[in-house]
Design an enzyme around this catalytic site. Sequence first.
Site, PDB file in Angstrom:
ATOM      1  N   TYR A 134       0.865  -1.178   0.000  1.00 50.76           N
ATOM      2  CA  TYR A 134       0.000   0.000   0.000  1.00 50.76           C
ATOM      3  C   TYR A 134       0.901   1.226   0.000  1.00 50.76           C
ATOM      4  CZ  TYR A 134      -3.614   3.252   1.809  1.00 50.76           C
ATOM      5  OH  TYR A 134      -4.473   4.299   1.997  1.00 50.76           O
ATOM      6  N   LYS A 162      -1.076  -1.257  -4.344  1.00 52.35           N
ATOM      7  CA  LYS A 162      -2.174  -0.285  -4.294  1.00 52.35           C
ATOM      8  C   LYS A 162      -1.545   1.096  -4.298  1.00 52.35           C
ATOM      9  CE  LYS A 162      -5.603   1.700  -1.171  1.00 52.35           C
ATOM     10  NZ  LYS A 162      -6.175   1.678   0.196  1.00 52.35           N
TER      11      LYS A 162
END
Length: 296
Positions: A134, A162
């Site tokens: 992330y 992400k």
Amino acid sequence: MIFKGLLTALITPLDTNDNIDFRALEFLVERQVASGINGLVIAGSTGEGSSLSDEEYYELIKTVIDCSKGRIPIIAGVVGVSTASVCEKVSILSNMNIEGLMCTAPHYIRPEQEGLYQHFKAINNASTLPIMIYLHPGRTGCDMSDSTILKLAALDKIVALKDCSSDIEKPLRLLPRLSSTFVFLAGDDNRFLAYSAHGGVGCVSVIANIFPKLCKKIESLWNSGDLIKARELQQQLMPLMTAIFSESNPIGIKCAAHDLKLCGDKIRLPLTKAREDTRKKINELMLDVIGLEKDV
């Protein structure tokens, strides 16, 4: 591949006593499953994972596992500044009945690129589950270079990223140099279509908490090649997205969820409830979008 399609970054409902509202949580999970969402990300930034105690964190994930009954992939958000403590958490999660991990770069301490590599390498070695990095420089204070991403993608468990950076060209640059099994997902709803055009394969969505069918429709239209209709629907959602993200996430989305009577709007300090002007704007804009959701 579980890191693909529309994944909802699920909010964590709280009751008036600031405890997890497990009844509301079960309702939210059922609603997501019924809407055809591709997966749920639990205890990420939208789920206030950093504000939960360890006991609350594991109970939250266990409850979602029990509620979902294997009908939808569950991805646990993992955050921490200490590599050792994060690896300990990853080891515990690897023995739970979930499908993957979303691991955030350490916040506040701003490691160098070699530190980021060694941190995620240690997580990779501690995990038996696939991992999605992330990347959110705005929250963590550190970005990740192309060379670091390429090195991490060569590890066996790290299979996705992400991306909440402003660099939507990242997939264009890196995909030709990566294995076909490594994927990029948009981390911001408003960049989903643009990021997909550059090679992204999905979105970790906040807005899907309140309008999962509509968000899934946009993704389906994109995948089927109906780009004009996908763009039109996203354009109609944009004013609401702007209002929801006018304050720190998940303030706005919890306000919207409360207005739709999905759960309460209680939020953990140091976050606070939406300002009155934000609340009013969100409520007004949702009236039009509710009709769109019903037509899907």
